[in-house]
Design a protein around this motif. Structure first.
Motif, PDB file in Angstrom:
ATOM      1  N   SER A  85       0.894  -1.207   0.009  1.00  0.00           N
ATOM      2  CA  SER A  85      -0.037   0.091   0.258  1.00  0.00           C
ATOM      3  C   SER A  85       1.144   1.254   0.067  1.00  0.00           C
ATOM      4  O   SER A  85       2.135   1.224   0.493  1.00  0.00           O
ATOM      5  N   VAL A  86       0.473   2.323  -0.534  1.00  0.00           N
ATOM      6  CA  VAL A  86       1.172   3.783  -0.499  1.00  0.00           C
ATOM      7  C   VAL A  86       0.904   4.438   0.913  1.00  0.00           C
ATOM      8  O   VAL A  86       1.845   5.106   1.248  1.00  0.00           O
ATOM      9  N   LYS A  87      -0.024   3.933   1.523  1.00  0.00           N
ATOM     10  CA  LYS A  87      -0.413   4.379   2.974  1.00  0.00           C
ATOM     11  C   LYS A  87       0.710   4.005   3.787  1.00  0.00           C
ATOM     12  O   LYS A  87       1.056   2.868   3.694  1.00  0.00           O
ATOM     13  N   PRO A  88       1.142   4.620   4.867  1.00  0.00           N
ATOM     14  CA  PRO A  88       1.936   4.187   5.925  1.00  0.00           C
ATOM     15  C   PRO A  88       1.473   3.174   6.406  1.00  0.00           C
ATOM     16  O   PRO A  88       0.183   3.126   7.056  1.00  0.00           O
ATOM     17  N   HIS A  89       2.091   1.789   6.549  1.00  0.00           N
ATOM     18  CA  HIS A  89       1.515   0.585   6.968  1.00  0.00           C
ATOM     19  C   HIS A  89       2.872  -0.227   7.782  1.00  0.00           C
ATOM     20  O   HIS A  89       3.647  -0.027   7.205  1.00  0.00           O
ATOM     21  N   THR A  90       2.235  -1.481   8.167  1.00  0.00           N
ATOM     22  CA  THR A  90       3.396  -2.327   8.826  1.00  0.00           C
ATOM     23  C   THR A  90       2.693  -3.511   8.188  1.00  0.00           C
ATOM     24  O   THR A  90       1.533  -3.844   8.161  1.00  0.00           O
ATOM     25  N   VAL A  91       3.575  -4.623   7.536  1.00  0.00           N
ATOM     26  CA  VAL A  91       3.149  -5.767   6.981  1.00  0.00           C
ATOM     27  C   VAL A  91       3.686  -6.546   7.895  1.00  0.00           C
ATOM     28  O   VAL A  91       4.619  -7.048   8.764  1.00  0.00           O
ATOM     29  N   PHE A 111      13.937 -14.340   4.548  1.00  0.00           N
ATOM     30  CA  PHE A 111      13.289 -15.132   5.629  1.00  0.00           C
ATOM     31  C   PHE A 111      12.634 -16.433   4.972  1.00  0.00           C
ATOM     32  O   PHE A 111      11.808 -16.181   4.192  1.00  0.00           O
ATOM     33  N   THR A 112      13.159 -17.272   5.644  1.00  0.00           N
ATOM     34  CA  THR A 112      12.442 -18.760   5.224  1.00  0.00           C
ATOM     35  C   THR A 112      11.162 -18.946   6.015  1.00  0.00           C
ATOM     36  O   THR A 112      11.232 -18.901   7.234  1.00  0.00           O
ATOM     37  N   PRO A 113      10.164 -19.444   5.465  1.00  0.00           N
ATOM     38  CA  PRO A 113       8.901 -19.674   6.040  1.00  0.00           C
ATOM     39  C   PRO A 113       9.055 -20.783   7.084  1.00  0.00           C
ATOM     40  O   PRO A 113       9.491 -22.135   6.756  1.00  0.00           O
ATOM     41  N   LYS A 114       8.717 -20.739   8.207  1.00  0.00           N
ATOM     42  CA  LYS A 114       8.552 -21.560   9.424  1.00  0.00           C
ATOM     43  C   LYS A 114       7.472 -21.534  10.049  1.00  0.00           C
ATOM     44  O   LYS A 114       6.942 -20.361  10.488  1.00  0.00           O
ATOM     45  N   ARG A 115       6.821 -22.416  10.305  1.00  0.00           N
ATOM     46  CA  ARG A 115       5.477 -22.775  10.825  1.00  0.00           C
ATOM     47  C   ARG A 115       5.396 -21.807  12.165  1.00  0.00           C
ATOM     48  O   ARG A 115       6.247 -22.046  12.922  1.00  0.00           O
ATOM     49  N   ASN A 116       4.261 -21.140  12.165  1.00  0.00           N
ATOM     50  CA  ASN A 116       3.700 -20.399  13.267  1.00  0.00           C
ATOM     51  C   ASN A 116       4.724 -19.320  13.589  1.00  0.00           C
ATOM     52  O   ASN A 116       4.963 -19.108  14.821  1.00  0.00           O
ATOM     53  N   THR A 117       5.414 -18.744  12.452  1.00  0.00           N
ATOM     54  CA  THR A 117       6.088 -17.474  13.063  1.00  0.00           C
ATOM     55  C   THR A 117       5.628 -16.282  12.190  1.00  0.00           C
ATOM     56  O   THR A 117       4.918 -16.474  11.309  1.00  0.00           O
ATOM     57  N   ALA A 118       5.997 -15.203  12.450  1.00  0.00           N
ATOM     58  CA  ALA A 118       5.754 -13.850  11.858  1.00  0.00           C
ATOM     59  C   ALA A 118       6.797 -13.241  11.420  1.00  0.00           C
ATOM     60  O   ALA A 118       7.641 -12.797  12.321  1.00  0.00           O
ATOM     61  N   LEU A 119       6.694 -12.789  10.254  1.00  0.00           N
ATOM     62  CA  LEU A 119       7.686 -11.650   9.905  1.00  0.00           C
ATOM     63  C   LEU A 119       6.955 -10.464   9.895  1.00  0.00           C
ATOM     64  O   LEU A 119       6.006 -10.046   9.388  1.00  0.00           O
ATOM     65  N   VAL A 120       7.703  -9.324  10.603  1.00  0.00           N
ATOM     66  CA  VAL A 120       6.997  -7.931  10.667  1.00  0.00           C
ATOM     67  C   VAL A 120       7.940  -6.776  10.109  1.00  0.00           C
ATOM     68  O   VAL A 120       9.144  -6.968  10.551  1.00  0.00           O
ATOM     69  N   PHE A 121       7.497  -5.915   9.370  1.00  0.00           N
ATOM     70  CA  PHE A 121       8.627  -5.073   8.518  1.00  0.00           C
ATOM     71  C   PHE A 121       7.550  -3.862   8.290  1.00  0.00           C
ATOM     72  O   PHE A 121       6.394  -3.880   8.086  1.00  0.00           O
ATOM     73  N   ASP A 122       8.528  -2.676   8.225  1.00  0.00           N
ATOM     74  CA  ASP A 122       7.727  -1.432   7.791  1.00  0.00           C
ATOM     75  C   ASP A 122       7.359  -1.443   6.301  1.00  0.00           C
ATOM     76  O   ASP A 122       8.275  -2.074   5.370  1.00  0.00           O
ATOM     77  N   GLY A 123       5.972  -1.391   6.176  1.00  0.00           N
ATOM     78  CA  GLY A 123       5.455  -1.596   4.783  1.00  0.00           C
ATOM     79  C   GLY A 123       5.967  -0.595   3.543  1.00  0.00           C
ATOM     80  O   GLY A 123       5.540  -0.817   2.472  1.00  0.00           O
ATOM     81  N   SER A 124       6.688   0.231   3.865  1.00  0.00           N
ATOM     82  CA  SER A 124       7.272   1.179   2.844  1.00  0.00           C
ATOM     83  C   SER A 124       8.675   0.436   2.199  1.00  0.00           C
ATOM     84  O   SER A 124       9.269   1.055   1.166  1.00  0.00           O
ATOM     85  N   ILE A 125       9.098  -0.697   2.641  1.00  0.00           N
ATOM     86  CA  ILE A 125      10.118  -1.432   2.195  1.00  0.00           C
ATOM     87  C   ILE A 125       9.615  -2.437   1.100  1.00  0.00           C
ATOM     88  O   ILE A 125       8.683  -3.137   1.292  1.00  0.00           O
ATOM     89  N   GLU A 126       9.882  -2.297  -0.058  1.00  0.00           N
ATOM     90  CA  GLU A 126       9.814  -3.128  -1.304  1.00  0.00           C
ATOM     91  C   GLU A 126      10.221  -4.487  -0.783  1.00  0.00           C
ATOM     92  O   GLU A 126      11.283  -4.807  -0.312  1.00  0.00           O
ATOM     93  N   HIS A 127       9.508  -5.652  -1.290  1.00  0.00           N
ATOM     94  CA  HIS A 127       9.515  -6.961  -0.990  1.00  0.00           C
ATOM     95  C   HIS A 127       9.143  -7.824  -2.088  1.00  0.00           C
ATOM     96  O   HIS A 127       8.070  -7.165  -2.944  1.00  0.00           O
TER      97      HIS A 127
END
Length: 148
Positions: A85-91, A111-127
């Motif tokens: 999103s172009v809005k300020p957000h967290t992913v 980041f490799t997917p591991k069961r029951n984990t969450a990756l959190v990052f600033d939504g302005s970062i392209e991914h």
């Protein structure tokens, strides 16, 4: 480090139940000539609030809740590089199972997917994400929350 991984987000029972629910969804195909992804949007998913509460983010406004399903490819394929999103957000990317198909940030973090984990990052970062090559599929729950 821009991306932060949190472990043991839900109880094992809730994680297993959410994974089973995700596998039974009515998936919608989203694709262009190169990419194919199945997605399911669900703003009323109670587990999304459970995930936010586990991360001490339960007071944040949810902008989007979406499951993504990527099927195995025989060669290396990346999704398009994007921001949600172009809005300020967290992913928040919640990994429902162990699989290949890393999430990559422009900060060169992977980041490799591991069961029951969450990756959190600033939504302005392209991914972007990598399609799995070893496993049959990669299912994630993507939650975007509004920054205030």
């Amino acid at each position: 480090t821009v991306g932060v991984i949190y472990n043991n987000i839900l109880s094992e029972e809730k994680c297993a139940s959410l994974f089973e629910k995700a596998k039974q969804l009515d998936w919608k195909l989203h694709h262009d000539e190169i990419y194919q992804k199945l997605e399911h949007r669900d703003f009323d998913l109670p587990e999304a609030k459970d995930i936010l509460n586990s991360l001490n983010l339960g007071d944040k406004k949810i902008l989007r809740v979406k499951f993504n399903l990527c099927l195995r490819r025989d060669k290396y394929v990346e999704s398009w590089h994007h921001v949600d999103s172009v809005k300020p957000h967290t992913v928040i990317v919640y990994y429902l199972h162990d699989t290949d198909g890393d999430t990559v940030l422009t900060t060169e973090e992977r980041f490799t997917p591991k069961r029951n984990t969450a990756l959190v990052f600033d939504g302005s970062i392209e991914h972007w994400y990598i399609y799995p090559q070893k496993h049959d599929y990669r299912i994630t729950l993507n939650i975007d929350i509004q920054d205030v």
